[in-house]
Design an enzyme around this catalytic site. Structure first.
Site, PDB file in Angstrom:
ATOM      1  N   GLY C 127       0.821  -1.213   0.000  1.00 14.43           N
ATOM      2  CA  GLY C 127       0.000   0.000   0.000  1.00 14.43           C
ATOM      3  C   GLY C 127       0.849   1.254   0.000  1.00 14.43           C
ATOM      4  O   GLY C 127       0.968   1.943   1.015  1.00 14.43           O
ATOM      5  N   TYR C 128       1.487   1.528  -1.104  1.00 11.24           N
ATOM      6  CA  TYR C 128       2.317   2.725  -1.221  1.00 11.24           C
ATOM      7  C   TYR C 128       1.593   3.812  -2.022  1.00 11.24           C
ATOM      8  O   TYR C 128       1.226   4.853  -1.501  1.00 11.24           O
ATOM      9  CB  TYR C 128       3.647   2.397  -1.935  1.00 11.24           C
ATOM     10  CG  TYR C 128       4.742   1.897  -1.012  1.00 11.24           C
ATOM     11  CD1 TYR C 128       4.453   1.279   0.193  1.00 11.24           C
ATOM     12  CD2 TYR C 128       6.089   2.036  -1.373  1.00 11.24           C
ATOM     13  CE1 TYR C 128       5.466   0.812   1.015  1.00 11.24           C
ATOM     14  CE2 TYR C 128       7.103   1.569  -0.547  1.00 11.24           C
ATOM     15  CZ  TYR C 128       6.784   0.961   0.648  1.00 11.24           C
ATOM     16  OH  TYR C 128       7.784   0.513   1.451  1.00 11.24           O
ATOM     17  N   SER C 129       1.380   3.530  -3.329  1.00  5.91           N
ATOM     18  CA  SER C 129       0.840   4.547  -4.233  1.00  5.91           C
ATOM     19  C   SER C 129      -0.563   4.984  -3.853  1.00  5.91           C
ATOM     20  O   SER C 129      -1.368   4.186  -3.364  1.00  5.91           O
ATOM     21  CB  SER C 129       0.797   4.007  -5.666  1.00  5.91           C
ATOM     22  OG  SER C 129       2.093   3.777  -6.135  1.00  5.91           O
ATOM     23  N   GLU C 244      18.602  -4.513  -3.256  1.00  6.36           N
ATOM     24  CA  GLU C 244      19.197  -4.996  -4.510  1.00  6.36           C
ATOM     25  C   GLU C 244      18.173  -5.571  -5.489  1.00  6.36           C
ATOM     26  O   GLU C 244      17.350  -6.401  -5.136  1.00  6.36           O
ATOM     27  CB  GLU C 244      20.246  -6.075  -4.203  1.00  6.36           C
ATOM     28  CG  GLU C 244      21.003  -6.460  -5.459  1.00  6.36           C
ATOM     29  CD  GLU C 244      21.569  -7.867  -5.346  1.00  6.36           C
ATOM     30  OE1 GLU C 244      21.784  -8.464  -6.398  1.00  6.36           O
ATOM     31  OE2 GLU C 244      21.797  -8.343  -4.218  1.00  6.36           O
ATOM     32  N   ASN C 384      10.753   4.680 -15.673  1.00 12.08           N
ATOM     33  CA  ASN C 384      12.081   4.821 -16.276  1.00 12.08           C
ATOM     34  C   ASN C 384      12.551   6.275 -16.264  1.00 12.08           C
ATOM     35  O   ASN C 384      13.753   6.532 -16.260  1.00 12.08           O
ATOM     36  CB  ASN C 384      12.069   4.240 -17.688  1.00 12.08           C
ATOM     37  CG  ASN C 384      12.083   2.710 -17.664  1.00 12.08           C
ATOM     38  OD1 ASN C 384      11.846   2.108 -16.613  1.00 12.08           O
ATOM     39  ND2 ASN C 384      12.384   2.095 -18.787  1.00 12.08           N
ATOM     40  N   GLU C 385      11.621   7.206 -16.238  1.00 12.41           N
ATOM     41  CA  GLU C 385      12.010   8.616 -16.123  1.00 12.41           C
ATOM     42  C   GLU C 385      12.630   8.878 -14.744  1.00 12.41           C
ATOM     43  O   GLU C 385      13.641   9.578 -14.639  1.00 12.41           O
ATOM     44  CB  GLU C 385      10.791   9.522 -16.336  1.00 12.41           C
ATOM     45  CG  GLU C 385      10.285   9.564 -17.774  1.00 12.41           C
ATOM     46  CD  GLU C 385       9.520   8.313 -18.183  1.00 12.41           C
ATOM     47  OE1 GLU C 385       9.004   7.607 -17.287  1.00 12.41           O
ATOM     48  OE2 GLU C 385       9.457   8.027 -19.399  1.00 12.41           O
TER      49      GLU C 385
END
Lengths: 398, 375, 398, 375
Positions: C127-129, C244, C384-385
């Site tokens: 539950g992050y975003s 990692e 990727n940005e």
């Protein structure tokens, strides 16, 4: 929607072609095709030829020597000039300073300087960029201090194209340090034969001498050579930068270069077949050719919009980015087509009167230097990064 | 799995790096190219004394290296210094001689730096096709008579001998029927016309107009030269790729420095996110290129198809990435990136020209695909 | 320099291969290869198989159930798992929460939650975003207010992968509004069977249900479920993000996908020849194959650096960018290879027990949905940005 | 030179645009695809009443348009509305019938919207090769007997007739020997297996298992179908390209809106220069794509090689740009760009799928190169 030219426009196109067929020396066209500069004498002689035909400054008002052509006619003239590999009049006076003088210059300045451009009395160069002020033009440091009826100028300009041939330079100089950086800049016309002006060559990576540094040490410039008002030069400089430039699409030059590339690639062999039949190379050429057909129509759409009263703004930035990328790509393909023959560095083989034996296919010696030289297209004239900033701001409103 | 070079190779790289840093000025390269031989023979002798040439050959050939990673270490250092010296010619000719056999004396002289042999294989109509040999050698009693021409042959002017490929049977394009000959530069009927190259150094057009050679000029077995040429070119491809790695690192660092220090609109231009993302993408490609060269170095001494595939993969990667790095570096430098006086631009030109040696990115991509189908 | 594995490592590799050959049902491998999710039961059964072999949590400390493998062995295991198209244990508990608990959790929390992961008692989701807090995670608004021995949670999470199967969620919640945004965030473990938790599906553009929105309305969470200290959750979340992740290079998954692509393209016809012999398509495949060979070595170099004591930082960002781009490119090539057969949308053809007639080549129905689904690779897990921003900052120091 | 559409075409575009805006919901497209025919027949009737179908055909065929720019105007508007209706099928079948001649009644019914004819030419093993026809038609007395299969045939379920290509002589891949037949959907031996498509709409696998047709089923001259098919496909290529233009504009605007309004780290994400430059590059490509479609529309009624070259140039450009726009739009939207409920994603999928209709970017690039060599 109708992509063809009108009969009148077609007739004009044929008139331009006929003129070049009759008046343009093939040796000059070859030098342009190969990206090799003209001598000063050749350039001046060609400009005189154009002047005699009345086509030296098509975009000027008719009363000053312009042709009164429509936007479409101007486009046709530009295109045919490129297709003919005709040398272009040096832009700095005719295309850059003249519009500024016409809009902001005094009557006396117009009457003095414009005729001298037409009759070849002056060769102008541009004094905008400085070592610490490239894209960030307002950071310029060259200083002009009023002293009696003169300004005294000290400082340095750089990237001055063909400054070695010029006797006059229009320069942005700092006359005031208070306020915003853009304020306090003035627009001065400087006689390069004045004491204290020194021109030093910059050799570009292709080994050519096209650009220069100009040093000013206590150079005295009459106040009559100030254009417009003191400290307001930024306005005039900006006007110049927004001046219409659909020619930035370089459609004609790319078309001529692509035709030459295809004839070169048809003669080069790879694995016993013409390089032009190699699937990967053929795909590269086809991509460029399609982009060019698209760009040609994109440029015409901008021309039509201008002809219809629209204002070309960020559209010319789009043409500049795509046009320069495409022109560079075609030159890279020519380099690729040469294979091992891209390596020899034989600038002398491009000189008139060279009678040594060439290395590789005809004109091979021009290819890599031209490829290297054209890297400038995406850097000068407002780098392509700056153009993308403009597109973001003006069209995307980001 | 170990991505560290051996101690020996690390010492070689250190020695070489120190020597190069002290000796060469990138700008001198362009100056030296104006006259034959295009490099400083005294420096070449010093390279030999340092054992750098010997590192390119295996113990069987009188050297003390010769593995893929030996070649990688040496040429990466040369690329980082933009060294102009007949390393590639020596590697190509020496490896071809070694593969053909029976030329220990010449190889010894190469390693000692007392003799340069140019690798005169490439012809004008060949593109990058190694089998395209139109030069012919015909028997005349015990002699051989060679007729034909060779194009863009590096270091031919300063060489003692040219190693010339010529067809003793078959047609242009055949794999078989190519033989190798050692031709003295003074041979009658041999014309060597030298010129400078875009990236420094010199090359020459070579014409053989009935050059008559004794039987001893034939290297190895008659008609069997293709394999030796392939061995030489394999080593040469790796060398060029490694050289490009060294040059790319210099160009990358110069560009990063410029982005960090060049001020515009009140801040370093590297603060522009659009430039940052391009630089990040470039950095990724450079790391990928390094991996490609490592793969090629590891494959050099391995079996044929895998070796050739990895070499083509590397040369394709280097061709594409080298050009990209060079063009982006010039663009990110802006006007100053267009100037002769900036050392970076000479490294950039070298990167561009490496794509024109021993096959460009399209050539090696198509070759890789063909080899993959054959695998 | 030596690119080969040691004999011990090779032996280990064979051991892994043998395990998959013997234990992985082909039907499960097929589903993974085609990008089609497992059912909850299948996933749990497979995790139980791994747990029995002792390979469910290789990276955990040995005392908690880990294997004690070296970095190289872990890499080999990851690679072989991908090459075998083996399902992966759901990462949220095993790879994300567990390291946080091991470093910041109380002894009691470790003893309670870690064994429950291993025996399959809990299925964790993340539950992050939040709708207004994607890449800018610190903008999160879900709030937890202390009330006696509980926190009372209100707010919304989104992009919760497989939240529909989970019974537990670890969530970042705001417990304090003063100070920097990053302060005042806490790390809570929430039972999803609690009253006030609602899971709503988000259907992705491929028509699949993989992610969810989770709504919290006055959800009571015992204070014992707070990890570490209140208001310090940002530190724990960041730790998790730097954990990692060389597996992001997706070398194994791309290798498996490329092999399948080549077999597909060998069977498709274009102009009477196999598509794989078409020069432009062959060049596309060759480019991908070369990139993959390069990436494989790049990933190994990072692994070797870690094994040698180096810290993987921005390197994992480089692997993430290149690895996801390449995986996406391979899926785009598969779509391209299908030609017209990329168009049919037949999700039912991917279900076990489908006995209709397929359209086009075998498994064609999976290709376009998988291509669409994998667009997520460059968006999720730190877009990727964002990765390029990290590279700029950490490696380029721009 | 005039880049404005005629008043008639502008009025058509306005009418169409208003109707589409009022009628269709992009999300409904996916829903409608679940069941045959995949679109709303009542809406199709309204399109016919508005004269939109008639605009696709010339006066000789009972229409009042039919030029390249008529097709461009109609399909661009359809693309902007993500309209699901049998326009492309009608254009392909109608143009093929018109080119073959003698089918005025069917074309009249098409224009009136009272009949749908599916263009059943494509076969499973063909890739994008138009000459690959393995389906065979053999004479049996006065009848024709058709055997073979057709793949991914749009709108076959809702059609009254299928226009089927079948080989009456020669071998698979021959240009000559292909004939066209009108096959009633109820014909015995005809099997139509429909399914939804990724981008909405429905297509079908068609099997012909000894379908017996009267002599009148033959369209045009026996063995002469290739030219009619080429005419139909030329119009179809332009239509697809124009449709993509309409869809691209919607995707572009949605992405710009998102960049302007989505806040992150305290500002609109469009403030990120890296995203700005990508968006600027995208905008340039979209303008180039529009020019490509204008070129193709202008060439449609012109001579053969130039027409085909410009059509391949446009389809290549649209294929490349459409995919780029779709992928970049999803990426720039981030997570929300991955969702079914966002209308933009359905436009994006349509753009991706257009590259799979009538030849993808590689097919048309190679075709362009071949046509250029032949020019």
């Amino acid at each position: 929607m109708d992509l063809s030219f009108t009969p009148d426009e077609e007739a004009f196109r044929h008139e331009v072609r006929a003129f070049y067929a009759g008046s343009l020396p093939p040796s000059l066209a070859d030098r342009i095709r190969l990206g090799h500069g003209l001598t000063k004498d050749e350039q001046e002689a060609w400009q005189a030829t154009l002047a005699r035909r009345g086509w030296l400054v098509p975009h000027w008002p008719v009363e000053w020597g312009g042709t009164g052509w429509s936007a479409v006619e101007r486009y046709i003239f530009d295109l045919e000039s490129s297709l003919a590999n005709a040398p272009r009049p040096i832009a700095f006076g005719f295309n850059m300073l003249a519009p500024v003088l016409l809009k902001y210059g005094s009557e006396e300045q117009k009457r003095h300087w414009l005729p001298r451009m037409l009759d070849g009395s002056d060769w102008w160069c541009q004094g905008y960029s400085e070592p610490g002020a490239g894209s960030d033009l307002a950071a310029l440091k060259t200083r002009a201090v009023r002293d009696g009826d003169d300004y005294v100028v000290n400082g340095q300009k750089t990237w001055t194209t063909l400054g070695q041939h010029a006797n006059m330079i229009f320069a942005l100089v700092r006359t005031n340090d208070t306020g915003r950086r853009q304020e306090g800049i003035s627009f001065l016309l400087i006689d390069m034969t004045s004491p204290g002006v020194e021109v030093r060559p910059i050799i570009t990576l292709d080994g050519d001498h096209e650009v220069n540094e100009i040093f000013f040490t206590d150079v005295r410039v009459p106040v009559g050579n100030l254009v417009g008002e003191q400290d307001r030069g930024w306005t005039y400089a900006k006007y110049l930068l927004t001046y219409e430039r659909t020619s930035m699409a370089a459609v004609g030059s790319s078309t001529a270069a692509l035709a030459w590339l295809k004839s070169l690639a048809a003669k080069q062999q790879r694995g016993g077949k013409p390089l032009l039949d190699d699937p990967l190379f053929a795909a590269r050429v086809a991509r460029a050719e399609i982009e060019l057909a698209n760009l040609s129509t994109t440029a015409l759409r901008v021309v039509a919009a201008v002809a219809g009263g629209g204002a070309p703004g960020a559209e010319s930035s789009m043409l500049k980015v795509k046009g320069t990328e495409l022109r560079q790509e075609i030159s890279a393909l020519a380099r690729r087509a040469l294979g091992p023959f891209a390596q020899p560095f034989l600038p002398e083989a491009l000189e008139d009167g060279f009678n040594g034996e060439p290395v590789g296919p005809p004109d091979a010696a021009a290819v890599t230097p031209q490829y290297l030289n054209l890297r400038k297209l995406s850097i000068f004239g407002g780098s392509n990064e700056i153009q993308k900033n403009i597109i973001s701001k003006m069209i995307l409103q980001l | 799995m170990d991505f560290n070079h051996t101690d020996d190779r690390r010492m070689l790289a250190d020695t070489l790096g120190r020597f190069i840093a002290g000796q060469t000025d990138p700008m001198a390269r362009a100056e030296a190219a104006k006259t034959a031989p295009g490099y400083d023979p005294a420096v070449w002798t010093r390279f030999a004394e340092l054992g750098v040439i010997g590192a390119l050959f295996g113990p069987d050939d009188g050297g003390f290296g010769g593995g893929g990673f030996d070649i990688m270490v040496v040429f990466e250092a040369l690329g980082a210094g933009l060294v102009q010296a007949p390393f590639l010619s020596t590697l190509l000719a020496g490896r071809a001689l070694a593969a053909a056999g029976g030329r220990a004396d010449e190889i010894e002289a190469l390693i000692a730096g007392t003799m340069v042999i140019a690798f005169a294989h490439q012809e004008g109509g060949a593109g990058y096709d190694l089998d395209h040999v139109a030069t012919r050698a015909e028997r005349n009693g015990n002699d051989w008579v060679l007729t034909g021409s060779k194009s863009v042959i590096a270091d031919a002017e300063g060489a003692t001998l040219l190693l010339v490929s010529a067809r003793t049977s078959g047609e242009v394009g055949d794999r078989d029927g190519v033989s190798l000959f050692l031709v003295p530069v003074q041979a009658s009927g041999l014309d060597v016309r030298g010129y400078p190259c875009v990236d420094g150094g010199r090359a020459a057009e070579v014409r053989l107009d009935g050059v008559t050679l004794p039987a001893t000029a034939l290297v190895g077995t008659e008609g069997d030269g293709t394999g030796s040429i392939a061995d030489a070119v394999a080593a040469g491809l790796l060398a060029l790729c490694a050289e490009a790695l060294g040059a790319m690192a210099v160009v990358r660092d110069a560009t990063l420095d410029y982005l960090r220090t060049r001020m515009q609109f009140g801040e370093a231009i590297g603060r522009n996110q659009a430039l940052q993302h391009r630089m990040a993408a470039l950095l990724i490609e450079i790391e990928q290129a390094r991996s490609a060269v490592i793969n090629a170095a590891a494959a050099l001494d391995g079996p044929g198809n895998a070796r050739e595939r990895m070499l083509s993969a590397a040369k394709y990667t280097i061709g594409r990435t080298g050009t990209l790095v060079a063009e982006e570096a010039i663009q990110l430098h802006g006007g100053i990136g267009m100037t002769w006086e900036l050392p970076m631009t000479h490294f950039a030109k070298r990167l561009m020209m490496i794509d024109h040696q021993l096959g460009d990115e399209d050539h090696h991509l198509a070759r890789y695909a063909a080899l993959s189908r054959a695998a």
